[in-house]
Design a protein around this motif. Structure first.
Motif, PDB file in Angstrom:
ATOM      1  N   THR A  80      35.753  41.155  49.330  1.00 43.38           N
ATOM      2  CA  THR A  80      35.083  40.310  48.342  1.00 43.38           C
ATOM      3  C   THR A  80      34.822  41.102  47.065  1.00 43.38           C
ATOM      4  OG1 THR A  80      32.930  40.909  49.252  1.00 43.38           O
ATOM      5  CG2 THR A  80      33.999  38.952  50.157  1.00 43.38           C
ATOM      6  N   ASP A  81      34.496  40.391  45.991  1.00 44.28           N
ATOM      7  CA  ASP A  81      34.284  41.070  44.710  1.00 44.28           C
ATOM      8  C   ASP A  81      33.157  42.090  44.781  1.00 44.28           C
ATOM      9  OD1 ASP A  81      36.353  39.745  43.544  1.00 44.28           O
ATOM     10  OD2 ASP A  81      35.120  38.409  42.312  1.00 44.28           O
ATOM     11  N   ASP A  82      32.109  41.799  45.553  1.00 42.33           N
ATOM     12  CA  ASP A  82      31.018  42.773  45.619  1.00 42.33           C
ATOM     13  C   ASP A  82      31.435  44.010  46.404  1.00 42.33           C
ATOM     14  OD1 ASP A  82      30.833  40.913  47.974  1.00 42.33           O
ATOM     15  OD2 ASP A  82      29.295  42.345  48.573  1.00 42.33           O
ATOM     16  N   GLU A  83      32.415  43.870  47.313  1.00 42.32           N
ATOM     17  CA  GLU A  83      32.886  45.034  48.075  1.00 42.32           C
ATOM     18  C   GLU A  83      33.848  45.895  47.262  1.00 42.32           C
ATOM     19  OE1 GLU A  83      32.848  43.336  52.648  1.00 42.32           O
ATOM     20  OE2 GLU A  83      34.428  42.654  51.292  1.00 42.32           O
ATOM     21  N   LYS A  84      34.659  45.284  46.421  1.00 41.71           N
ATOM     22  CA  LYS A  84      35.646  46.018  45.615  1.00 41.71           C
ATOM     23  C   LYS A  84      35.235  46.045  44.141  1.00 41.71           C
ATOM     24  CE  LYS A  84      38.545  41.885  45.047  1.00 41.71           C
ATOM     25  NZ  LYS A  84      39.876  41.277  45.246  1.00 41.71           N
ATOM     26  N   GLY A  85      33.935  46.141  43.899  1.00 39.87           N
ATOM     27  CA  GLY A  85      33.413  46.039  42.539  1.00 39.87           C
ATOM     28  C   GLY A  85      34.002  47.039  41.565  1.00 39.87           C
ATOM     29  N   ALA A  86      34.278  48.248  42.022  1.00 41.24           N
ATOM     30  CA  ALA A  86      34.807  49.278  41.123  1.00 41.24           C
ATOM     31  C   ALA A  86      36.242  49.004  40.710  1.00 41.24           C
ATOM     32  CB  ALA A  86      34.712  50.651  41.789  1.00 41.24           C
ATOM     33  N   ALA A  87      36.945  48.109  41.445  1.00 40.67           N
ATOM     34  CA  ALA A  87      38.332  47.808  41.125  1.00 40.67           C
ATOM     35  C   ALA A  87      38.472  46.649  40.138  1.00 40.67           C
ATOM     36  CB  ALA A  87      39.093  47.471  42.409  1.00 40.67           C
ATOM     37  N   LEU A  88      37.369  45.984  39.811  1.00 36.05           N
ATOM     38  CA  LEU A  88      37.432  44.846  38.908  1.00 36.05           C
ATOM     39  C   LEU A  88      37.528  45.314  37.453  1.00 36.05           C
ATOM     40  CD1 LEU A  88      34.682  42.584  40.541  1.00 36.05           C
ATOM     41  CD2 LEU A  88      37.157  42.597  40.984  1.00 36.05           C
ATOM     42  N   ASN A  89      37.950  44.413  36.583  1.00 33.87           N
ATOM     43  CA  ASN A  89      38.085  44.735  35.165  1.00 33.87           C
ATOM     44  C   ASN A  89      37.271  43.748  34.331  1.00 33.87           C
ATOM     45  OD1 ASN A  89      38.913  45.850  32.773  1.00 33.87           O
ATOM     46  ND2 ASN A  89      40.908  44.804  32.759  1.00 33.87           N
ATOM     47  N   PRO A  91      34.672  47.010  35.637  1.00 34.32           N
ATOM     48  CA  PRO A  91      34.050  47.284  36.938  1.00 34.32           C
ATOM     49  C   PRO A  91      32.714  46.587  37.074  1.00 34.32           C
ATOM     50  CG  PRO A  91      34.932  49.301  36.002  1.00 34.32           C
ATOM     51  CD  PRO A  91      35.014  48.254  34.929  1.00 34.32           C
ATOM     52  N   ARG A  92      32.479  46.030  38.253  1.00 33.52           N
ATOM     53  CA  ARG A  92      31.215  45.356  38.528  1.00 33.52           C
ATOM     54  C   ARG A  92      30.167  46.336  39.042  1.00 33.52           C
ATOM     55  NH1 ARG A  92      30.557  40.074  42.535  1.00 33.52           N
ATOM     56  NH2 ARG A  92      28.509  40.616  43.391  1.00 33.52           N
ATOM     57  N   SER A  93      30.627  47.394  39.710  1.00 35.25           N
ATOM     58  CA  SER A  93      29.707  48.341  40.340  1.00 35.25           C
ATOM     59  C   SER A  93      30.416  49.672  40.543  1.00 35.25           C
ATOM     60  CB  SER A  93      29.217  47.792  41.681  1.00 35.25           C
ATOM     61  OG  SER A  93      30.320  47.504  42.532  1.00 35.25           O
ATOM     62  N   LYS A  94      29.682  50.670  41.033  1.00 34.39           N
ATOM     63  CA  LYS A  94      30.256  51.995  41.268  1.00 34.39           C
ATOM     64  C   LYS A  94      31.267  51.992  42.417  1.00 34.39           C
ATOM     65  CE  LYS A  94      27.424  55.445  41.467  1.00 34.39           C
ATOM     66  NZ  LYS A  94      26.213  56.252  41.834  1.00 34.39           N
ATOM     67  N   CYS A  95      31.077  51.125  43.374  1.00 33.57           N
ATOM     68  CA  CYS A  95      31.908  51.119  44.576  1.00 33.57           C
ATOM     69  C   CYS A  95      32.373  49.693  44.845  1.00 33.57           C
ATOM     70  CB  CYS A  95      31.101  51.642  45.776  1.00 33.57           C
ATOM     71  SG  CYS A  95      32.070  51.936  47.278  1.00 33.57           S
ATOM     72  N   CYS A  96      33.565  49.522  45.273  1.00 28.60           N
ATOM     73  CA  CYS A  96      34.543  50.459  45.812  1.00 28.60           C
ATOM     74  C   CYS A  96      35.939  50.015  45.377  1.00 28.60           C
ATOM     75  CB  CYS A  96      34.482  50.505  47.333  1.00 28.60           C
ATOM     76  SG  CYS A  96      32.943  51.179  47.996  1.00 28.60           S
ATOM     77  N   ILE A  97      36.956  50.709  45.864  1.00 28.83           N
ATOM     78  CA  ILE A  97      38.353  50.391  45.597  1.00 28.83           C
ATOM     79  C   ILE A  97      39.048  50.129  46.934  1.00 28.83           C
ATOM     80  CG2 ILE A  97      40.537  51.313  44.712  1.00 28.83           C
ATOM     81  CD1 ILE A  97      38.835  52.984  42.760  1.00 28.83           C
ATOM     82  N   PRO A  98      39.854  49.079  47.050  1.00 28.48           N
ATOM     83  CA  PRO A  98      40.534  48.813  48.315  1.00 28.48           C
ATOM     84  C   PRO A  98      41.420  49.976  48.745  1.00 28.48           C
ATOM     85  CG  PRO A  98      40.687  46.908  46.873  1.00 28.48           C
ATOM     86  CD  PRO A  98      40.128  48.026  46.045  1.00 28.48           C
ATOM     87  N   ALA A  99      41.293  50.382  49.987  1.00 28.43           N
ATOM     88  CA  ALA A  99      42.168  51.412  50.546  1.00 28.43           C
ATOM     89  C   ALA A  99      43.571  50.854  50.736  1.00 28.43           C
ATOM     90  CB  ALA A  99      41.611  51.889  51.876  1.00 28.43           C
ATOM     91  N   PRO A 100      44.584  51.708  50.792  1.00 24.11           N
ATOM     92  CA  PRO A 100      45.933  51.229  51.129  1.00 24.11           C
ATOM     93  C   PRO A 100      45.945  50.577  52.511  1.00 24.11           C
ATOM     94  CG  PRO A 100      45.993  53.471  50.247  1.00 24.11           C
ATOM     95  CD  PRO A 100      44.554  53.159  50.512  1.00 24.11           C
TER      96      PRO A 100
END
Length: 378
Positions: A80-89, A91-100
């Motif tokens: 969800t967006d709150d889980e992958k916040g750092a990957a948004l453009n 960034p929504r939050s410090k963490c996180c980026i989806p792992a491979p």
């Protein structure tokens, strides 16, 4: 007969009776004590924190390779967006980026390797499901989204090698060129064959040559020809379904040649020989509705492969099953989100030391390790 000789005769008869009983006991199988049954303790700090600000999504499969390394296939797109916040453009939050999607860990929880996703020369699956690593160093993965009707073969470094089927519409349970949302695979190293639990779309086990990928054989429930006709909802009071339900969620091969198949929705394991001959079936928690009681199976690594461990994602427990007769001798786990608990325990694996590794989907989105605490490997 005087009193003394009579007493000696009685004593002699008692001694002979005791000796006979002792001899009989020695001939009986050794009784199973609590120490013989696998028991476990969760390791709450496993695995270690992922690098690169990575986070896991739903975990679609887990397996252990010949080195004792743990391989995971997870779903980055399930975050969800709150889980992958750092990957948004932005960034929504410090963490996180989806792992491979594909990750390899050692027994201590260190990440060793990570790769996967779309690449040149192949189509990646729409929703990652199932992973197997064979002794030749190849990684097999599948998917269960619409049109995920293929198994992809890679090297351990993520180089694409080949595939069975195609990312294209299914052709049904009796087609020999295309799969149907395959759930899991198993390698028969002696015959160099790959067995596919096929799966979320089809209702069969299908077998291919692991090198040439040539079709070998397939079968449905009870070893019969599979049928894709619509089936009624599972009813624990009705006669046993004559076809596999969807999904056919796992396939595992024991050293003695028996093949175990998870018929998840129908709350049963069916047992076959490698040629598809039906042997027996066992039902577990037969009143379980929803997503069913038999999600995955792992074979216990003692010399006789005495037990099966079976993951139940609806009841959120792992059963310990005596392989000789299908009887349940123990269980562990409970519905919840604390360490040692499960929410949709989806897949599992066991290493040669008896460590159990579990994978969760839906909101679980995690992997766990359970350390063997009993003397069940002797």
């Amino acid at each position: 007969m005087t009193r003394a000789p009579r007493r000696r005769a009685i004593d002699l008869a008692l001694m002979m009776l005791v000796s006979a009983i002792a001899a009989t006991v020695l001939l009986l199988p050794r009784s199973v004590s609590a120490a013989d049954i696998p028991a476990f303790a969760v390791e709450p700090s496993w695995p270690k924190q992922l690098p690169n600000n990575w986070i896991l999504g739903q975990v679609g499969g887990i397996t252990v390779d010949g080195q004792g390394h743990i391989w995971v296939i997870q779903r980055p797109r399930s975050l969800t967006d709150d889980e992958k916040g750092a990957a948004l453009n932005p960034p929504r939050s410090k963490c996180c980026i989806p792992a491979p999607p594909v990750l390899e860990f050692d027994v201590d929880g260190n990440l060793l390797r990570a790769w996967g996703g779309p690449g040149q020369g192949y189509e990646w699956v729409g929703r990652e499901h199932g992973i197997e690593v064979d002794e030749r160093g190849f990684v097999w993965i599948g998917g269960n989204a619409d049109n995920d009707n293929a198994i992809l073969k890679f090297t351990v470094d993520g180089k694409f090698v080949a595939q069975i089927g195609a990312i294209a519409p299914s052709k049904g349970s009796n087609d020999t060129t295309q799969l149907g949302k395959p759930a899991e695979t198993a390698i028969d190293k002696d015959a160099n064959e790959i067995y596919v639990a096929d799966g979320y779309g089809n209702r069969r086990v299908i077998v291919f040559d692991a090198t040439t990928l040539a079709y070998k054989r397939h079968w449905g429930a009870y070893g019969r020809t599979p049928d894709d006709a619509k089936q009624p909802p599972y009813d624990p009071k009705a006669p046993a379904a004559q076809q596999f339900g969807n999904p056919v969620h796992c396939v595992k091969i024991a050293d003695d040649g028996l093949v175990y198949v998870c018929d998840r929705i129908n709350d049963r394991i069916q047992v076959f020989r490698k040629d598809g001959t039906f042997v027996t079936e066992w039902f577990f928690e037969k009143n379980t509705l929803g997503n069913g009681a038999v999600w995955d199976v792992a074979i216990w690594p003692d010399p006789k492969q005495t037990y099966l461990l079976s993951a139940d994602g609806e009841n959120n427990e792992i059963r310990i099953i005596r392989r000789a007769d299908g009887s349940v001798v123990g269980s562990f786990g409970h519905n919840g989100r604390n360490a040692g608990q499960f929410h949709w325990v989806h897949a599992m694996a066991v290493d040669k030391q008896g460590n159990v590794y579990t994978a969760e989907v839906d909101t679980g989105k995690r992997i766990q390790k359970f350390r063997l605490t009993s003397d069940a490997l002797r």
